[in-house]
Design an enzyme around this catalytic site. Structure first.
Site, PDB file in Angstrom:
ATOM      1  N   ILE A  71       0.818  -1.214   0.000  1.00 29.90           N
ATOM      2  CA  ILE A  71       0.000   0.000   0.000  1.00 29.90           C
ATOM      3  C   ILE A  71       0.851   1.263   0.000  1.00 29.90           C
ATOM      4  CG2 ILE A  71      -1.972  -1.104   1.101  1.00 29.90           C
ATOM      5  CD1 ILE A  71      -1.111   0.250   3.728  1.00 29.90           C
ATOM      6  N   SER A  72       2.142   1.146   0.216  1.00 27.62           N
ATOM      7  CA  SER A  72       3.014   2.314   0.169  1.00 27.62           C
ATOM      8  C   SER A  72       4.418   1.843  -0.160  1.00 27.62           C
ATOM      9  CB  SER A  72       3.001   3.069   1.500  1.00 27.62           C
ATOM     10  OG  SER A  72       3.732   4.280   1.393  1.00 27.62           O
TER      11      SER A  72
END
Length: 357
Positions: free
Chosen positions: A98-99
């Protein structure tokens, strides 16, 4: 029993400096660091301070490497991995990345294409680890840089990483799709997450002549912003910086071409992102389905062209590269095009359903 601290390798550690010098030399071979100011930024900003831990893929999941590992071999692996020219997964949730910290050579190319001038005010959408913001601060100074993200955990850690490296830009927790109007107007906006279309709020927070760089489909669009009732006046570099327009002037239209390079970023949360590419492709030849440029066309025309129509166009136009495509935003609409914004090949982009960044 004590544990090693995350900053076991400090900002001036000789081994880290040697690894960083190797990364800079590798990026320089691509031509992305021809500007001495950007080369100095990559030479001076210690990337390892921005990735105190990251995840490396393995069959069935991820391994976590971190700077405080008791095992000196794993700790050195973490350090040298931080200076590999590749993206690093920094947050994983339910097996999904997600990042991340982007590939440094791609960051260098995007920063060079941003074409900043002294005194430019920059907004970054997608704070990530804070590393890109640190590079911008090194080039422009802390007061001219704003970086933002919706996730307070991300902005909190980015702020801590930046402070550890000696940088203090404005780090804002908020909706990146709406920009940061309280710190506008901007001369440059750069996004480090994939978008389905360009939020019009960004244009409204830009001075005429501003430049926007944003990942779109599997490429990076470089837009020049035009003023109220005006035109963009072209799509190449040489845009004007801050101080050339009244403070109450804002942009309302924009136009530009894609860079030639491929770009794969984590999608801006709250948007379809690259999911638009995942369409039934039955019946298409394997040589096309596996071709990076064809998949770019599929992503760019999702919702507008059937995959078989896209293949016919791609072959008829001799497999065009990303740089032949562009985007125009005007009169409340935005569309992608091949070769000419008023030509026969144009497709509407999805209205930005952006509620998170």
């Amino acid at each position: 029993m004590g544990a090693h601290r995350d900053d076991a390798y400090g900002p001036d550690d000789p081994e880290a400096a040697e690894a960083r010098a190797g990364l800079v030399a590798e990026i320089a071979l691509t031509g992305a660091l021809d500007d001495p100011a950007w080369r100095a930024a990559f030479e001076d900003v210690p990337r390892h301070l921005f990735v105190p831990y990251y995840f490396v893929g393995r069959p069935g999941g991820y391994d976590r490497l971190w700077g405080g590992d008791r095992d000196p071999v794993r700790r050195r692996r973490w350090l040298h991995g931080a200076y590999v020219d590749g993206p690093l997964a920094t947050r994983v949730r339910d097996g999904e990345q997600i990042s991340s910290s982007s590939q440094p050579s791609l960051m260098a190319r995007m920063l060079a294409e941003l074409d900043v001038r002294d005194g430019d005010r920059v907004l970054e959408i997608g704070a990530g680890t804070g590393y890109n913001a640190a590079l911008l601060c090194h080039r422009l100074g802390d007061k001219l840089v704003t970086t933002m993200d919706l996730d307070p955990e991300i902005t909190e850690s980015a702020r801590a990483h930046l402070a550890a490296a000696g940088y203090r830009p404005a780090v804002v927790t908020g909706d990146g799709g709406r920009g940061c109007p309280e710190r506008a107007p901007y001369d440059r906006i750069i996004a480090t997450c994939t978008l389905p279309s360009v939020p019009t709020a960004w244009l409204e927070q830009c001075r005429p002549g501003a430049r926007i760089l944003a990942p779109l489909a599997t490429g990076v669009i470089a837009l020049r912003v035009g003023g109220r009732g005006g035109t963009t006046g072209g799509t190449s570099g040489g845009t004007t910086g801050g101080g050339t327009a009244r403070e109450d002037e804002r942009g309302t239209c924009a136009e530009g071409h894609f860079l030639h390079t491929a770009a794969y970023f984590v999608p801006l949360r709250g948007t379809p992102g690259t999911a638009l590419m995942h369409r039934p492709l039955g019946g298409l030849p394997r040589r096309a389905v596996e071709n990076d440029l064809f998949r770019f066309l599929l992503a760019l025309t999702a919702g507008s062209l059937d995959p078989h129509e896209a293949l016919s166009l791609w072959e008829r136009e001799r497999r065009p590269g990303r740089e032949r495509f562009g985007v125009t935003i005007a009169d409340g609409r935005q569309w992608a095009w091949l070769d000419d914004p008023a030509g026969p090949y144009a497709w509407p982009l999805s209205p930005s359903r952006i509620t998170r960044a």
